[in-house]
Design a protein around this motif. Structure first.
Motif, PDB file in Angstrom:
ATOM      1  N   ARG A 192       0.812  -1.216   0.000  1.00  0.00           N
ATOM      2  CA  ARG A 192       0.000   0.000   0.000  1.00  0.00           C
ATOM      3  C   ARG A 192       0.845   1.264   0.000  1.00  0.00           C
ATOM      4  O   ARG A 192       0.328   2.366  -0.247  1.00  0.00           O
ATOM      5  N   MET A 193       2.125   1.137   0.312  1.00  0.00           N
ATOM      6  CA  MET A 193       2.989   2.320   0.320  1.00  0.00           C
ATOM      7  C   MET A 193       3.160   2.867  -1.090  1.00  0.00           C
ATOM      8  O   MET A 193       3.086   2.134  -2.076  1.00  0.00           O
ATOM      9  N   ARG A 194       3.436   4.157  -1.175  1.00  0.00           N
ATOM     10  CA  ARG A 194       3.441   4.837  -2.478  1.00  0.00           C
ATOM     11  C   ARG A 194       4.659   4.512  -3.320  1.00  0.00           C
ATOM     12  O   ARG A 194       4.592   4.555  -4.542  1.00  0.00           O
ATOM     13  N   SER A 195       5.790   4.243  -2.713  1.00  0.00           N
ATOM     14  CA  SER A 195       7.009   4.050  -3.497  1.00  0.00           C
ATOM     15  C   SER A 195       7.718   2.772  -3.078  1.00  0.00           C
ATOM     16  O   SER A 195       7.582   2.298  -1.953  1.00  0.00           O
ATOM     17  N   LYS A 196       8.489   2.248  -4.029  1.00  0.00           N
ATOM     18  CA  LYS A 196       9.260   1.048  -3.755  1.00  0.00           C
ATOM     19  C   LYS A 196      10.341   1.328  -2.717  1.00  0.00           C
ATOM     20  O   LYS A 196      10.640   0.475  -1.882  1.00  0.00           O
ATOM     21  N   SER A 197      10.926   2.529  -2.761  1.00  0.00           N
ATOM     22  CA  SER A 197      11.976   2.865  -1.794  1.00  0.00           C
ATOM     23  C   SER A 197      11.430   2.847  -0.377  1.00  0.00           C
ATOM     24  O   SER A 197      12.119   2.407   0.563  1.00  0.00           O
ATOM     25  N   ALA A 198      10.187   3.282  -0.189  1.00  0.00           N
ATOM     26  CA  ALA A 198       9.573   3.253   1.140  1.00  0.00           C
ATOM     27  C   ALA A 198       9.344   1.817   1.588  1.00  0.00           C
ATOM     28  O   ALA A 198       9.538   1.479   2.773  1.00  0.00           O
ATOM     29  N   GLN A 199       8.956   0.956   0.655  1.00  0.00           N
ATOM     30  CA  GLN A 199       8.750  -0.449   0.989  1.00  0.00           C
ATOM     31  C   GLN A 199      10.056  -1.115   1.398  1.00  0.00           C
ATOM     32  O   GLN A 199      10.115  -1.838   2.404  1.00  0.00           O
ATOM     33  N   VAL A 200      11.106  -0.866   0.620  1.00  0.00           N
ATOM     34  CA  VAL A 200      12.409  -1.454   0.930  1.00  0.00           C
ATOM     35  C   VAL A 200      12.915  -0.945   2.273  1.00  0.00           C
ATOM     36  O   VAL A 200      13.433  -1.708   3.088  1.00  0.00           O
ATOM     37  N   THR A 201      12.727   0.362   2.520  1.00  0.00           N
ATOM     38  CA  THR A 201      13.163   0.940   3.794  1.00  0.00           C
ATOM     39  C   THR A 201      12.441   0.288   4.966  1.00  0.00           C
ATOM     40  O   THR A 201      13.042  -0.004   6.007  1.00  0.00           O
ATOM     41  N   ALA A 202      11.139   0.051   4.791  1.00  0.00           N
ATOM     42  CA  ALA A 202      10.357  -0.574   5.860  1.00  0.00           C
ATOM     43  C   ALA A 202      10.864  -1.993   6.135  1.00  0.00           C
ATOM     44  O   ALA A 202      10.997  -2.410   7.300  1.00  0.00           O
ATOM     45  N   LEU A 203      11.150  -2.739   5.070  1.00  0.00           N
ATOM     46  CA  LEU A 203      11.653  -4.098   5.254  1.00  0.00           C
ATOM     47  C   LEU A 203      13.018  -4.091   5.930  1.00  0.00           C
ATOM     48  O   LEU A 203      13.277  -4.883   6.855  1.00  0.00           O
ATOM     49  N   LEU A 204      13.891  -3.202   5.489  1.00  0.00           N
ATOM     50  CA  LEU A 204      15.225  -3.136   6.081  1.00  0.00           C
ATOM     51  C   LEU A 204      15.163  -2.700   7.546  1.00  0.00           C
ATOM     52  O   LEU A 204      15.903  -3.219   8.387  1.00  0.00           O
ATOM     53  N   THR A 205      14.282  -1.760   7.841  1.00  0.00           N
ATOM     54  CA  THR A 205      14.145  -1.294   9.215  1.00  0.00           C
ATOM     55  C   THR A 205      13.654  -2.410  10.133  1.00  0.00           C
ATOM     56  O   THR A 205      14.182  -2.621  11.239  1.00  0.00           O
ATOM     57  N   GLY A 206      12.643  -3.136   9.673  1.00  0.00           N
ATOM     58  CA  GLY A 206      12.123  -4.234  10.475  1.00  0.00           C
ATOM     59  C   GLY A 206      13.168  -5.306  10.722  1.00  0.00           C
ATOM     60  O   GLY A 206      13.287  -5.837  11.838  1.00  0.00           O
ATOM     61  N   THR A 207      13.951  -5.619   9.688  1.00  0.00           N
ATOM     62  CA  THR A 207      15.003  -6.621   9.845  1.00  0.00           C
ATOM     63  C   THR A 207      16.098  -6.126  10.782  1.00  0.00           C
ATOM     64  O   THR A 207      16.646  -6.888  11.585  1.00  0.00           O
ATOM     65  N   ALA A 208      16.439  -4.842  10.669  1.00  0.00           N
ATOM     66  CA  ALA A 208      17.446  -4.259  11.563  1.00  0.00           C
ATOM     67  C   ALA A 208      16.990  -4.335  13.019  1.00  0.00           C
ATOM     68  O   ALA A 208      17.803  -4.542  13.934  1.00  0.00           O
ATOM     69  N   VAL A 209      15.691  -4.196  13.254  1.00  0.00           N
ATOM     70  CA  VAL A 209      15.158  -4.306  14.617  1.00  0.00           C
ATOM     71  C   VAL A 209      15.374  -5.726  15.150  1.00  0.00           C
ATOM     72  O   VAL A 209      15.743  -5.913  16.319  1.00  0.00           O
ATOM     73  N   LEU A 210      15.154  -6.730  14.293  1.00  0.00           N
ATOM     74  CA  LEU A 210      15.393  -8.115  14.720  1.00  0.00           C
ATOM     75  C   LEU A 210      16.856  -8.326  15.100  1.00  0.00           C
ATOM     76  O   LEU A 210      17.169  -8.952  16.118  1.00  0.00           O
ATOM     77  N   ILE A 211      17.768  -7.782  14.288  1.00  0.00           N
ATOM     78  CA  ILE A 211      19.198  -7.903  14.589  1.00  0.00           C
ATOM     79  C   ILE A 211      19.514  -7.192  15.894  1.00  0.00           C
ATOM     80  O   ILE A 211      20.267  -7.704  16.740  1.00  0.00           O
ATOM     81  N   ALA A 212      18.936  -6.003  16.088  1.00  0.00           N
ATOM     82  CA  ALA A 212      19.193  -5.231  17.302  1.00  0.00           C
ATOM     83  C   ALA A 212      18.693  -5.970  18.541  1.00  0.00           C
ATOM     84  O   ALA A 212      19.364  -5.980  19.587  1.00  0.00           O
ATOM     85  N   ILE A 213      17.529  -6.599  18.435  1.00  0.00           N
ATOM     86  CA  ILE A 213      16.991  -7.361  19.572  1.00  0.00           C
ATOM     87  C   ILE A 213      17.973  -8.457  19.984  1.00  0.00           C
ATOM     88  O   ILE A 213      18.258  -8.659  21.173  1.00  0.00           O
ATOM     89  N   SER A 214      18.499  -9.158  19.007  1.00  0.00           N
ATOM     90  CA  SER A 214      19.443 -10.237  19.295  1.00  0.00           C
ATOM     91  C   SER A 214      20.729  -9.699  19.907  1.00  0.00           C
ATOM     92  O   SER A 214      21.249 -10.260  20.879  1.00  0.00           O
ATOM     93  N   LEU A 215      21.257  -8.610  19.345  1.00  0.00           N
ATOM     94  CA  LEU A 215      22.509  -8.052  19.868  1.00  0.00           C
ATOM     95  C   LEU A 215      22.338  -7.503  21.282  1.00  0.00           C
ATOM     96  O   LEU A 215      23.217  -7.665  22.132  1.00  0.00           O
ATOM     97  N   VAL A 216      21.209  -6.851  21.540  1.00  0.00           N
ATOM     98  CA  VAL A 216      20.946  -6.344  22.891  1.00  0.00           C
ATOM     99  C   VAL A 216      20.866  -7.507  23.871  1.00  0.00           C
ATOM    100  O   VAL A 216      21.398  -7.439  24.992  1.00  0.00           O
ATOM    101  N   TYR A 217      20.211  -8.578  23.453  1.00  0.00           N
ATOM    102  CA  TYR A 217      20.134  -9.771  24.305  1.00  0.00           C
ATOM    103  C   TYR A 217      21.534 -10.302  24.612  1.00  0.00           C
ATOM    104  O   TYR A 217      21.841 -10.674  25.757  1.00  0.00           O
TER     105      TYR A 217
END
Length: 422
Positions: A192-217
């Protein structure tokens, strides 16, 4: 890794499926990664043969003090490769759907395929080994329950019990559920997002959060709680390994977004960069970096090595597509799960040489590979292939097929030469 061997999807071509002017045509078919899985499976078998040959009161390693000892002790990074490949190959269809360049993947169907692919062999191996190890009932019923529910990865006592390699299947099971939930949400919301760059950014951000959760742990476990190095369930549970799986997801996103290496020179540079990151991880490991962080480096380096092939516009090294490698990759899951019980059976026959000499390790490794590989082919044909046929009872949405629905009516074509008459 688990050693899952999912059917590998076709890489999405950039520019709407059309190669740019003057650009080589992207590879078709598979990602040609079978060789990686085959090598990883065999090397894990060899390492366990090496581990089996420790000797003496202080468990000395037979090649200790040599280059080969250090090389073998770092082969645990190949387990990280299994997680990277899972994150990439299983995350790729979801990434495509989230970017609007692939069909949505129903979570029910995804989890059902994973269950059919992995659980039957896992259950048979666990039940067989547990039954042999517990001839008198009720036996160690707690260990059995933990393994059957994939919760042994949270038990410091049982995580490597019954069948040591099975811990990776326990970890992968949690990753599959997580990917099904997050993937279903992403493929529904992100288009539903307007641009592909916004979609890619959202995916990368979500994945980065998963990595951050693991590293913080990991920081919490190492520096706040100061858990001991033999707190196995602390360092080998799904949260501790989540960063590695998520690094594989990063590669899936890059591939779905259309990133490709324009020539062999760039591909080689990416592969060498991955080897450099792996080397850095090894160096840090020997310079007092906590073990758990070394694996983050290994995961990043392995991802780059895999990316050198997976994102190439041309075929990668021939050995990755070599027929014996592809064949071994097909049965790698069976090799991975059966080799430790096989080693125990062979050792029980007292046919192996006594530990204490490097030659004993070589003999053990050769014998174990020679037995485990044929058993794996038999296991694949007898267990894995029939189990996968269960999917025929379900449709593409993962719902049971209704075999009692009436057949669609068929209109018999009229032959014009008969002018409508019989």
């Amino acid at each position: 890794m688990t050693v899952p061997n999912p059917q590998q999807p076709n890489p999405q071509q950039p520019n709407g499926g059309q190669p740019a002017s003057g650009q080589a045509k992207p590879q078709q078919g598979k990602f040609n990664l079978e060789g990686y899985r085959a090598v990883a499976a065999i090397v894990v078998v060899v390492f366990h043969a090496y581990q089996h040959n420790r000797y003496g009161e202080h468990w000395f390693w037979p090649l200790e003090g040599t280059f080969w000892h250090h090389a073998l002790m770092n082969t645990d990074m190949l387990v990280d490769m299994f997680f990277i490949l899972s994150g990439f190959l299983l995350g790729y269809p979801y990434a495509k759907a989230a970017l609007g360049v692939g069909k949505p993947k129903p979570a029910r169907a995804f989890l059902l395929r994973r269950a059919v692919r992995l659980i039957p062999l896992y259950l048979i191996v666990v039940l067989v080994v547990w039954a042999i190890s517990n001839p008198v009932l009720p036996g160690d019923w707690r260990d059995l329950v933990l393994h059957l529910t994939f919760t042994h990865v949270w038990s410091n006592e049982k995580i490597f019990y019954t069948n040591g390699p099975a811990w990776t299947l326990g970890v992968e099971a949690y990753f599959y559920v997580l990917l099904a939930v997050l993937g279903a949400w992403a493929q529904r919301r992100l288009p539903r997002m307007r641009s592909k760059s916004a979609q890619v950014t959202a995916l990368l951000t979500g994945t980065a959060v998963l990595i951050a959760i693991s590293l913080v742990y990991k920081f919490w476990a190492v520096y706040a709680m100061r858990f001991p190095v033999d707190g196995w369930s602390i360092w080998f549970n799904p949260i501790a390994k989540l960063d590695i799986f998520a690094i594989g997801l990063l590669l899936a996103i890059a591939c779905a977004a259309g990133l490709r290496w324009p020539n062999a020179g760039v591909r080689t540079l990416v592969g060498l960069s991955g080897a450099g990151v792996i080397t850095l991880g090894i160096w840090l490991r020997y310079n007092h970096m906590p073990e758990t962080f070394s694996h983050t480096f290994f995961g990043a380096g392995i991802m780059l090595v895999v990316a050198a092939t997976a994102l190439s516009l041309a075929d990668g090294p021939r050995w990755l597509r070599w027929a014996p490698m592809v064949s071994l990759s097909t049965v790698s899951y069976s090799i991975y799960l059966w080799h430790e019980p096989i080693l125990r059976v062979i050792d029980g026959t007292r046919l192996l040489p006594r530990p204490g000499d490097p030659a004993a390790f070589y003999v053990t490794a050769v014998v174990l590979v020679a037995v485990a590989v044929p058993v794996a082919y038999l296991s694949y044909r007898v267990i894995e292939v029939p189990a996968q046929r269960v999917m025929g009872a379900f449709d593409r949405q993962g719902r049971p097929r209704d075999y009692y629905l009436p057949l669609p009516s068929v209109t018999r074509p009229v032959n014009p030469s008969h002018n409508g008459h019989l």
